[in-house]
Design an enzyme around this catalytic site. Structure first.
Site, PDB file in Angstrom:
ATOM      1  N   ASP A  24      43.089  32.208  49.247  1.00 66.42           N
ATOM      2  CA  ASP A  24      44.482  31.747  49.141  1.00 66.42           C
ATOM      3  C   ASP A  24      44.541  30.263  48.802  1.00 66.42           C
ATOM      4  OD1 ASP A  24      47.401  32.016  49.415  1.00 66.42           O
ATOM      5  OD2 ASP A  24      47.087  30.609  51.058  1.00 66.42           O
TER       6      ASP A  24
ATOM      7  N   ARG B 166      48.424  28.308  41.523  1.00 67.41           N
ATOM      8  CA  ARG B 166      49.807  28.775  41.310  1.00 67.41           C
ATOM      9  C   ARG B 166      50.752  27.592  41.233  1.00 67.41           C
ATOM     10  NH1 ARG B 166      50.879  32.070  46.247  1.00 67.41           N
ATOM     11  NH2 ARG B 166      52.989  32.195  45.454  1.00 67.41           N
TER      12      ARG B 166
ATOM     13  N   LYS C  89      47.101  35.137  55.268  1.00 65.99           N
ATOM     14  CA  LYS C  89      46.858  34.097  56.291  1.00 65.99           C
ATOM     15  C   LYS C  89      47.250  34.594  57.676  1.00 65.99           C
ATOM     16  CE  LYS C  89      49.198  31.023  53.985  1.00 65.99           C
ATOM     17  NZ  LYS C  89      49.541  30.359  52.735  1.00 65.99           N
TER      18      LYS C  89
HETATM   19  N1  URA Z   1      54.140  29.995  51.668  1.00 64.38           N
HETATM   20  C1  URA Z   1      52.858  30.433  51.520  1.00 64.38           C
HETATM   21  O1  URA Z   1      52.042  30.316  52.440  1.00 64.38           O
HETATM   22  N2  URA Z   1      52.494  30.985  50.354  1.00 64.38           N
HETATM   23  C2  URA Z   1      53.358  31.134  49.313  1.00 64.38           C
HETATM   24  O2  URA Z   1      52.972  31.675  48.295  1.00 64.38           O
HETATM   25  C3  URA Z   1      54.687  30.675  49.464  1.00 64.38           C
HETATM   26  C4  URA Z   1      55.055  30.113  50.666  1.00 64.38           C
END
Ligand code: URA
Length: 433
Positions: free
Chosen positions: A161, A168, A187
């Site tokens: 992530d 991203r 997460k």
């Molecule tokens: N919060 C996150 O942890 N990930 C996202 O993609 C958007 C908001």
């Protein structure tokens, strides 16, 4: 298997198999895929979307890309929460001590702010001495002692992530429902809580601007969490104006303390009580949402929530005297007030632009490594629906220089619309799933 074939398959709108998704996530995690191919995959997934099964597979692969926390030795039902991100959204600093003070352990890993949305870790770091880097062993010891730990994500948690989110952010692929759902739920699943309350923000200062897309995001995340045996509730809450009045790190800490002291009410309190009540409801501590809100409110009145916040500060090295002396917190030296240029009703706020204004003060970051000015930010003076006279203060801006204040003021003037007819107020809690 070949990554180019996988990218083309998604680009052409086809479903990916679990093996293909797993291959992609492994390549992201072990560094074998270059950024340009990861970015191409992300754009293909953004444009052609992923169905529920693909999203669930992506989530689990990301959750398992690093270590999975095990807090089973901490007694009781561990409750967690996560917000999809908003402006002046300081609920964690309020609800975590309140929930912990009624006997429900909260071990929460939080993130940093990015773009218009703030992050709990930055807010905590504005408190002199507060240490956000806590390892698993310490977190268990703290939780056993005090029921509360607020910590940053460890390096080992969902490394996929970290990599994907950073890419991203710079490739225009953040506001995608499957990618947000996988990012958040990977997460939360890896962080090991028994129950998770999701605050899905909806409105002009949120990734999801329409109720329909917020509902879709919320449902996917709830479904995924339940599928892996966690209790999950999603609250869709309004982000058509900053949630609290203070935007910026130390300013938001002050507002959270004022709420815990019982001096401040309003939307920030209401959303904090609602989310917190769902946390203690899923933990079986109360029998209804209303009972939960009542109990948490009671812990504001009797000071137990504030005492828990003080305990948290001492536990993690923060100076607890800030609770009674806000001058120990940083405050930027320059101040500019934004005044109303006409009279009427405050009818609309472009909350993302207000977040942008806060970024101009130095309170937020436009890119990942940007250092913050913990004492910078904005104090809003009006809320939607308020009557305004020409010359009324709308907001006070704090920054390191007059130039930064003036830049922020331009965004604020653009963000606020004053009309002659009062418009109906948008709802604060739109839906619970
Ligand atoms: N919060 C996150 O942890 N990930 C996202 O993609 C958007 C908001």
């Amino acid at each position: 298997m070949n990554i180019v074939d996988i990218i083309i398959k998604k680009r052409d709108g086809n479903r990916l198999s679990n093996e293909e998704i797993s291959y992609f996530v492994k390549g992201v995690t072990d560094g074998s895929l270059p950024d340009y191919q990861i970015a191409a995959f992300l754009m293909a997934a953004f444009l052609k979307k992923m169905d529920a099964e693909e999203t669930a597979c992506l989530t689990m692969e990301m959750a398992q890309s690093g270590g999975m926390f095990d807090f089973s030795q901490v007694e009781g039902f561990k409750a967690d929460k996560h917000s999809t991100g908003g402006v002046a959204d300081t609920t964690t600093l309020i609800l975590a001590p309140l929930v912990a003070s009624v006997g429900v352990p909260v071990i929460k890993m939080s993130g940093r702010g990015l773009g218009f949305s703030g992050g709990t870790i930055d807010k905590l770091e504005s408190i002199p001495g507060f240490r956000v880097n806590v390892n698993e062993e310490e977190a268990i010891a703290f939780a056993e002692e005090s029921n509360i730990v607020l910590m940053s994500q460890t390096d080992d948690l969902t490394p996929a992530d970290k990599k994907l989110y950073a890419l991203r952010d710079v490739t225009g692929t953040v506001d995608s429902i499957p990618l947000i759902a996988a990012s958040i739920m990977s997460k939360k699943i890896a962080a090991g809580a028994d129950g998770i309350v999701l605050d899905v923000k909806c409105g002009s200062g949120a990734f999801m601007q329409e109720l329909e897309s917020a509902e879709t995001l919320a449902s996917i995340m709830v479904e995924m969490g339940r599928h892996v045996g966690r209790k999950v509730t999603a609250v869709i809450s309004g982000m058509d104006q900053p949630l609290g009045m203070n935007i910026g790190n130390s300013l938001e800490v002050i507002e959270a303390i004022e709420v815990l002291k019982g001096n401040v009410g309003g939307d920030l309190l209401e959303v904090s009580l609602t989310l917190g009540a769902y946390m203690i409801l899923m933990a079986g501590r109360v029998n209804s949402l209303e009972q939960g809100k009542y109990l948490l409110q009671h812990h504001i009145k009797n000071g137990m929530g504030l005492d828990k916040f003080r305990e948290l500060l001492v536990q993690q090295g923060g100076n607890p005297v800030i609770i009674d002396d806000y001058s120990l917190l940083p405050l930027a030296p320059c101040k500019v007030t934004v005044f109303a240029q006409k009279e009427g009703y405050l009818n609309h706020m472009n909350t993302a632009l207000i977040g942008r204004a806060s970024l101009e003060t130095g309170a937020g970051r436009a890119y990942k490594e940007q250092p913050l000015d913990f004492g910078a930010g904005i104090v809003m003076k009006k809320r939607l629906g308020d009557t305004v006279k020409e010359g009324d203060p709308l907001a006070e801006i704090f920054a390191a220089s007059d130039e930064k204040c003036e830049n922020a003021a331009k965004y604020l003037q653009q963000a606020i619309t004053i009309g002659i007819q009062r418009q109906p107020l948008p709802p604060l809690i739109l839906k619970t799933i």
